[in-house]
Design a protein around this motif. Structure first.
Motif, PDB file in Angstrom:
ATOM      1  N   GLU A 288      48.190  -7.004   0.548  1.00 20.89           N
ATOM      2  CA  GLU A 288      49.712  -8.003   1.114  1.00 20.89           C
ATOM      3  C   GLU A 288      50.461  -7.772   0.518  1.00 20.89           C
ATOM      4  OE1 GLU A 288      48.681 -11.352   3.348  1.00 20.89           O
ATOM      5  OE2 GLU A 288      47.951 -11.062   5.080  1.00 20.89           O
TER       6      GLU A 288
ATOM      7  N   HIS B 259      44.995  -2.072   3.969  1.00 25.76           N
ATOM      8  CA  HIS B 259      45.129  -3.575   4.850  1.00 25.76           C
ATOM      9  C   HIS B 259      46.078  -2.748   5.828  1.00 25.76           C
ATOM     10  CE1 HIS B 259      47.373  -6.881   5.361  1.00 25.76           C
ATOM     11  NE2 HIS B 259      46.280  -7.811   5.350  1.00 25.76           N
TER      12      HIS B 259
ATOM     13  N   ASP C 186      43.769  -4.312   8.090  1.00 26.74           N
ATOM     14  CA  ASP C 186      43.638  -5.765   8.512  1.00 26.74           C
ATOM     15  C   ASP C 186      44.553  -6.199  10.477  1.00 26.74           C
ATOM     16  OD1 ASP C 186      44.898  -8.363   8.643  1.00 26.74           O
ATOM     17  OD2 ASP C 186      43.431  -8.819   6.180  1.00 26.74           O
TER      18      ASP C 186
ATOM     19  N   HIS D 259      46.705  -8.225   9.700  1.00 24.36           N
ATOM     20  CA  HIS D 259      47.549  -8.785   9.455  1.00 24.36           C
ATOM     21  C   HIS D 259      48.775  -7.622   8.806  1.00 24.36           C
ATOM     22  CE1 HIS D 259      45.104 -12.753   9.336  1.00 24.36           C
ATOM     23  NE2 HIS D 259      46.575 -12.316   9.746  1.00 24.36           N
TER      24      HIS D 259
ATOM     25  N   HIS E 279      39.159 -13.701   8.701  1.00 21.42           N
ATOM     26  CA  HIS E 279      38.665 -11.670   8.871  1.00 21.42           C
ATOM     27  C   HIS E 279      36.617 -11.882   8.731  1.00 21.42           C
ATOM     28  CE1 HIS E 279      42.575 -11.433   9.030  1.00 21.42           C
ATOM     29  NE2 HIS E 279      42.853 -11.331   7.931  1.00 21.42           N
TER      30      HIS E 279
HETATM   31 ZN    ZN Z   1      45.117 -10.720   7.020  1.00 20.44          ZN
END
Ligand code: ZN
Length: 532
Positions: A40, A125, A159, A161, A183
């Motif tokens: 991230e 991700h 993910d 996100h 998660h």
């Molecule tokens: Zn996440």
């Protein structure tokens, strides 16, 4: 030859003698590569992430991340596996172009060397930002596509996100996302990406006929969208049954990533399958339920300033009382070296004497102090500055004077960890930044978080281990690169209107967009988005 004729007529089938599973059956097995890159990237952080932060794994080392693919597992025996490079970093700042290019070129070299492939499992991700590039994951998958050709089936786990642009949706054949925040289903999701890929290869069905994509103009922090609580709980609970319907391969909802400033940062629903009507109506239903719930999202725990949290914790009879130092949460991409909270704690009279309320502070990077602690040893005195080497916008380095209580070497992230006793506080100082998310993260250092009055962690929502341990918990809305007050972050490039930025916006068009298949002649030929 049936399997390959149906799926990949250009490839020559290999006849594999299955010696590893104890039988002497002769069977055709699909050739599947594994690759991944995950981070991230907080674009509000001054930090730049380099290759070493990704701890790249190569070859068979890759399997250590996937217990479900151990050599004696049923899944492992269903294919010939070719692990390339899987690189995973703690959330951090933007990724340097050199780090990204290095990881991609090693990945592509491995794929070219070991191909052709029937399938690729990608562990990504979805919230990586690379210097000079938008939509980094789409670039990553494009480079992989260029190396393996249009016919290889690519299945990705992501993910929730992460962000999904139309271009990424087009490049992937199968995609699935976590359904829980925190998660707890991370491995299960990765396993699903692999089993879906195997099922589509083995059945000869190949890529799903339809991919429905719905962008939802919502951008919210994870601390307001935990699936432990409503409304995210119900919105996400609908995903599993939606994905289990006949004619559907998978269904996913992405919250998106709030601490990066790209046009792709917003929520998305995607549904894949072979029944067009089911695929589109399911996507629409999931998107509508998310949109309809938007005004109900609120913080996962009571929130306030650090002073308000400390006042509540000190007055409470519930211990350990956890406080999340949210703004500097490295698991959301902050640097973890902001000294704002630590500076305030050192100034508080309550914690000045050893007999005061016990407080564990996790944590602050301080390589100079760690060096001093190693020299004086446990029981010795240290007196050195810590923190604010990368993010000094909110407070400068803080001088920590105290006694070394313990030293722990060998953690992959922190490398060396030192506990320093200052008054009634136990401050964890690490060589490199680390997020403290499990009980052993503390007990390995000789700390007893269950016996502490207050435990302060640089997290937002707390992970299951800590969640189960806490007697009470608050979010301290501290400053940092992962500031929870996203309405005041200096976004320039996210799309508008967007909830909650344009709170009175009209209902958006939630009609699904049908995304062309990765090998379709109708492919949009989307060019990479404009560079920053
Ligand atoms: Zn996440």
């Amino acid at each position: 030859m049936k399997f390959f004729q149906k799926t990949l007529p250009l490839f020559v089938a290999g006849i594999i003698i299955l010696s590893s599973c104890g039988g002497d059956a002769t069977k055709e097995l699909p050739r599947i590569a594994i690759a991944g890159i995950a981070i991230e990237s907080c674009t509000f952080s001054p930090s730049v992430t380099e290759e070493e932060a990704f701890h790249p794994k190569y070859g068979t080392e890759v399997f250590t991340s996937y217990g479900f693919l151990s050599q004696d597992s049923a899944l492992y025996k269903q294919a010939l596996w070719f692990p390339a490079v899987v690189a995973r970093s703690l959330p951090d700042g933007i990724v340097s172009r050199a780090a990204y290019e290095s990881i991609v070129s090693k990945t592509v070299d491995s794929l070219k060397k070991n191909g052709p492939f029937d399938g690729i499992y990608l562990d990504i991700h979805g919230a990586m930002t690379v210097q000079g590039m938008d939509d980094a994951e789409a670039d990553y998958v494009q480079r992989i596509r260029d190396a393996v050709g249009p016919n290889t089936l690519i299945s990705a786990s992501m993910d929730l996100h992460g962000n999904v642009s139309p271009r990424l949706a087009e490049l992937l054949d199968l995609v699935t996302a976590y359904r829980m925040a925190p998660h707890e289903d991370a491995l299960e999701t990765k396993r699903r990406a692999v089993t879906n890929l195997l099922a589509r290869l083995e059945s000869g069905k190949g890529r799903p006929a339809f991919k429905a994509y719905i962008p939802i103009p919502i951008l919210l922090p994870g601390e307001k969208t935990s699936t432990r609580l409503e409304p995210a709980k119900s919105v996400y609970a609908a995903v599993k049954p939606a994905a289990a319907q006949p004619g559907i391969v998978d269904a996913s909802i992405w919250i998106g990533y709030a601490w990066a400033d790209e046009p792709r940062n917003h929520a998305v629903v995607m549904v894949t399958g072979d029944d067009q009507e089911k695929v589109t109506s399911t996507a629409q239903k999931l998107a509508k339920s998310f949109w309809d719930a938007r005004k109900g999202f609120s913080f996962v725990a009571p929130a306030g300033s650090l002073d308000e949290c400390l006042a509540k914790a000190l007055a409470s009879d519930k211990h350990p009382f956890f406080i999340s130092d949210c703004g500097d949460n490295p698991t959301a991409g902050a640097t973890g070296d902001v000294t704002f909270a630590l500076k305030q704690l050192l100034a508080r009279p309550e914690f000045r004497n050893a007999g005061g309320p016990s407080l564990i502070y996790a944590s602050i990077p301080g390589p100079e102090l760690v060096k001093q602690a190693l020299a004086v040893g446990v029981g010795g005195k240290v007196d050195e500055y810590v923190g604010a080497r990368i993010d000094s916008r909110f407070a400068g380095p803080v001088k920590l004077t105290g006694i070394v209580e313990s030293i722990y070497k060998g953690d992959k992230q922190a490398e060396v960890e030192v506990v320093v006793r200052v008054g009634s506080m136990h401050v964890i100082v690490s060589q490199k930044r680390k997020a403290y998310r499990t009980e052993p993260d503390f007990t390995n250092l000789g700390l007893k978080p269950r016996d502490a009055t207050i435990v302060i962690v640089k997290l937002g929502y707390i992970d299951p281990d800590l969640y189960n341990m806490k007697a009470d918990w608050m979010l301290a809305l501290t400053p940092g690169a992962a500031d929870q007050d996203i309405l005041h972050l200096p976004y320039k490039r996210i799309q508008h209107p967007m909830f909650p930025f344009d709170s009175n916006m009209a209902d958006p068009d939630l009609k699904p967009r049908m995304i062309p298949a990765a090998n379709s002649k109708a492919r949009s030929q989307t060019t990479p988005a404009a560079k920053q």
